[in-house]
Write an enzyme that holds these catalytic residues in place. Sequence first.
Site, PDB file in Angstrom:
ATOM      1  N   HIS A   1       9.621   1.183  -2.859  1.00 53.14           N
ATOM      2  CA  HIS A   1       9.398  -0.234  -2.578  1.00 53.14           C
ATOM      3  C   HIS A   1      10.461  -0.736  -1.601  1.00 53.14           C
ATOM      4  O   HIS A   1      11.593  -1.022  -1.985  1.00 53.14           O
ATOM      5  CB  HIS A   1       9.426  -1.024  -3.894  1.00 53.14           C
ATOM      6  CG  HIS A   1       9.202  -2.483  -3.708  1.00 53.14           C
ATOM      7  ND1 HIS A   1       9.701  -3.437  -4.550  1.00 53.14           N
ATOM      8  CD2 HIS A   1       8.543  -3.162  -2.740  1.00 53.14           C
ATOM      9  CE1 HIS A   1       9.351  -4.635  -4.121  1.00 53.14           C
ATOM     10  NE2 HIS A   1       8.655  -4.487  -3.015  1.00 53.14           N
TER      11      HIS A   1
ATOM     12  N   ASN B   1      11.079  -8.010  -8.349  1.00 57.14           N
ATOM     13  CA  ASN B   1      10.044  -9.047  -8.336  1.00 57.14           C
ATOM     14  C   ASN B   1       9.707  -9.541  -9.738  1.00 57.14           C
ATOM     15  O   ASN B   1       9.305 -10.682  -9.916  1.00 57.14           O
ATOM     16  CB  ASN B   1       8.773  -8.541  -7.637  1.00 57.14           C
ATOM     17  CG  ASN B   1       8.952  -8.552  -6.127  1.00 57.14           C
ATOM     18  OD1 ASN B   1       9.914  -9.126  -5.613  1.00 57.14           O
ATOM     19  ND2 ASN B   1       8.041  -7.922  -5.406  1.00 57.14           N
TER      20      ASN B   1
ATOM     21  N   SER C   1       4.360  -3.446  -3.921  1.00 51.27           N
ATOM     22  CA  SER C   1       5.456  -4.264  -4.435  1.00 51.27           C
ATOM     23  C   SER C   1       5.186  -4.722  -5.861  1.00 51.27           C
ATOM     24  O   SER C   1       6.110  -5.056  -6.578  1.00 51.27           O
ATOM     25  CB  SER C   1       5.701  -5.464  -3.530  1.00 51.27           C
ATOM     26  OG  SER C   1       4.532  -6.209  -3.394  1.00 51.27           O
TER      27      SER C   1
ATOM     28  N   GLU D   1      13.682   0.112  -3.896  1.00 49.36           N
ATOM     29  CA  GLU D   1      13.428   0.399  -5.313  1.00 49.36           C
ATOM     30  C   GLU D   1      12.607   1.690  -5.354  1.00 49.36           C
ATOM     31  O   GLU D   1      11.540   1.770  -4.728  1.00 49.36           O
ATOM     32  CB  GLU D   1      12.617  -0.728  -5.958  1.00 49.36           C
ATOM     33  CG  GLU D   1      13.445  -1.912  -6.417  1.00 49.36           C
ATOM     34  CD  GLU D   1      12.601  -2.980  -7.127  1.00 49.36           C
ATOM     35  OE1 GLU D   1      13.136  -3.658  -7.998  1.00 49.36           O
ATOM     36  OE2 GLU D   1      11.411  -3.143  -6.803  1.00 49.36           O
TER      37      GLU D   1
END
Length: 714
Positions: A434, A484, A414, A446
Site C-alpha cells: 500500500h 486508513n 488501500s 504498508e
Amino acid sequence: MNNFVKVSRHDGVAVITIDNPPVNALSPGLPEAIGAAIDEMNADPAVKAAVVIGAGRTFVAGADIKEFGKMTSGATPRRSLLPFLLRIEDSRKPVVMAIHGAAFGGGLELAMAGHYRVASPTAQVGQPEVKLGIIPGAAGTQRLPRLVGVAKAVEMCAEGKPVSAPDAAALGLIDRVIDGDLLTGAVAFAREIADMPAPKARERMGKLGTLVENAAILAAAHDAARKKQRGMKAPLAAIEAVEAAITMPFEEGCQAEQKLFTECLFSDQSKALIHIFFGERELAKIPDVPKETPVIPVNRVAVVGSGTMGGGIAMVFANAGIPVLLKDVDEAALDLGMEKIRKNYASSVQRGRFKQAFVDERLRLITPALSYDAFSDVDIVVEAVFEGMALKKSVFADLDRACKPGAILASNTSTLNIEIAGATSRPEAVIGTHFFSPANVMRLLEIVRGKKSSKEVIATCMQLSKRLGKIGVLVGNCRGFVGNRMFGPYRREAQFLVEEGADVEAVDKALVEFGNAMGPLATGDLAGLDVGWRIRKEYRHLEKPGIRQPFAEDRLCELGRYGQKTMKGWYRYDENRRANVDPEVTALVRKWSAEAEIPQRQISAEEIVDRCIYALVNEGARILEERFALRAVDIDIIYLNGYGFPAYRGGPMWHADTVGLPKVYQRICEFHHQHRELWAPAPLLKRLAESGKTFAEFDREQSAAGLLERVNSA
Ligand code: 3H9
C-alpha cells in the site's frame, strides 16, 4: 585502555582503532580509552603522530543514543565529552582522523578535535542531532563554524543533512580525500605532517566573521527553520548555539551550547524523536520472519494501471534503477499516464531535485505495455487499478496466468481486503503493498500480510521497501489496514465537530497548530472527497443501524463538491489551489445539522484536538490488541510517514503516553458518555491506563516476553 580501542604502530605513527560495533558509537568508556591512547602516544618518543580510525563499517556514528534515555531518567549521570576532546586537541603530537562510512554527531565532533581529517571518497560527515530533537553537545556548534564558516555550520547543525567527503573537502572540513586504502593513505598523510605544527580548530577565527556580517545568514536560518521544521525547538537552539560561536570566546560558547543541549535533551520532543529513531530500526524485526529468510531477487517489475498511483509507483521503481513495465487497458489511458510521469519528472528537474540526465535514464526504464505479453519476465507485479473487488479479482486471475511461477503478485489496494489472493492459484505469492499518494514522494509503504503470504514474499517486500527508499511497515489484513483504519475515526470526528457547530477552518487550524502537516478537512479535499464516498457506499451494509454517521461529506459529494479536483469541497479553491473559506458550505452544514436536530455550540481548539487525536489513539489501541500492528511504535511510524503527524510528538501512541494514558482514557470516557458507541474505550487502553503503564512499556514487555506474535492476517 579497554576493549573499545586498539593501538598499533606503523613506522612512527600510532594507529588508534576504535572498535565498538555496530557503528562505533561513543559508549561510556570509549572516549576515556581514546584519551588514554593519545596520552600514551605523546609519552612514546618513537611515535611522531597518531591516526584515529574506526573498525568495521564506519568511523563514529555519534554519541551512544541509548545512553540518553538513561541520563534523562536519572539512571546514569550526565557525561560530557568536552574534556576528552580538549585532551586530543591539546596533544603535542598531531592527530589525524581517518573517516570512512559516517562521522556523525559526536563522531564529527571527535574528528574536529583532531588536527587533520582525511576521508574515503564515499564517507559522509554531519551533525544530524536535530533529527533527534537535540543539538551538537560536544562543541560541534563551536568548532564547525570555525572550520567551514557560519552559513554552512548553521545549515548543517539546524537541518542535520549529511555532507559528502568531497564536498566537505571543498569546505575545508576534510584536508584530503583518499582514494584506495584509507589506513595506508592516512598513515602516509600523518608522516607528511608529523613535523608540522598541530593546528587547533578552536583557535581558528578566519571564517567566523562578526555578528553584523552574519546577521542576514542567521535571520534566513531562523525563517527556514520556522517554515521547514515548524514546531521544532532543536533547530532554533542549534542556530542560537552557532551564534554563540560568533559572539563569545570558545569556552563560553561551549557553555552556552551545553545549556541549550541539556534543555533539548530533557525535552519531550527529543524523547519522541529518539523513540522514532529506534522504532524505525525495530520495524524490520518480524518475529516469525527472521533475518535469514531467503529473499526473491527483484530485477524486473510491472505495474498494472497507469493512473496517479500506478504512474507514481512506476516512478518509484525507475528511481531505484529497476526496469518497469507499465500496463493499462488502452492507448489513450497509457498515453495519459506516461504524459503525467514526464510532467512530474520535468517539474522535479525545474525544482532542482533531479538532473535532466537522471530523468532521461529513469524514463528509459519505464516501458509502456498494453498486454501481459512481457509479464512472464517480471519478478513482482504491483496492481494499481481502480478500487473495486470484482475488477481487482479479474486482474489477479490474469496476472496468475501471465506471470512466471515464483513472481510476487502485489496489490496497491488501500482498503479492500487482499483476499483477492483467492482469485489466483498462488495465494502464497500474494501480498499488499500500500503506497501513499503521491507514491514517488511519500515514504510510507504498508506491507499487508495476507493469510497465506509466504515468509519469503514478506521478507522480499520488506527488503525491497528499503531499496526503494521507503519505510516498509508490516501490517495485518483488516479493513483500512492500520493507517486508513485509524484515519476513518479521525476524519469522522472532524466532520462531527463541524456538524456540531465548529467552523471548517477552525477544525483544520487546531490540528495544524497541534503540528499536523494539514488539517483533516483540507486533507480530504486534497485526496478527493469522492474516494471515501465511493468506499462508504460499497460498505454501507456493514454500518450498524442506529449509530451516528457523519453526513456532511457525502452531501458535499452529492453536490459535486469532490475537493480540489472540482475546485470546491470543504473549501473553495482558486486557480493556484489556494483554499478559501466558503460561506456556502457553512450555511449548508448549518442547515443539514438543523434538519438532523444536532444541537449547535461553541467548540474549543482543545476539544477539536482531543476529539480527533484521541480517536486515532483509541482505534490504534484496538489495532494493537487485535494484532494488526506488531508494535505501538509501528503505528507511530505509519502516522509520521503517511499522514503528516508531527515527528516531534513521536506519533499518536507515543503522544498518548506523553500526555499520560490515565488522562487520555478519562477524556475518552467523557466522549463515550457524550457521544456513545463510537467512543467505547479500547480494552487495551483501559488496561494500560488502570495499571499505570504506557504503550511503550507494552511494546517492551511483549518483546521481552517473546509475546510479539505474528501480525494478524485474518
Ligand atoms: C550525538 O552524537 C550527540 C553529540 O553531539 C554528543 C553529545 C554529548 N547510538 O542505522 P542502522 C544502532 S547524537 C546507538 O540500522 P546503517 C542502531 O540502533 C547521535 N546506537 O545502520 C542499529 O541497532 P540494531 C548523532 C546506534 O548502516 C545499529 O546501530 N548521530 C547509533 O543503516 C545499526 O544502525 C546520529 O544521529 C548511535 N549513535 O546506518 C547517527 N547509531 O542493529 C545515527 C546507530 O540493534 N545513526 N545505532 O537495530 C545513523 O544515522 C545510522 O545508524 C548510520 C548507519 C548512518 C550511522
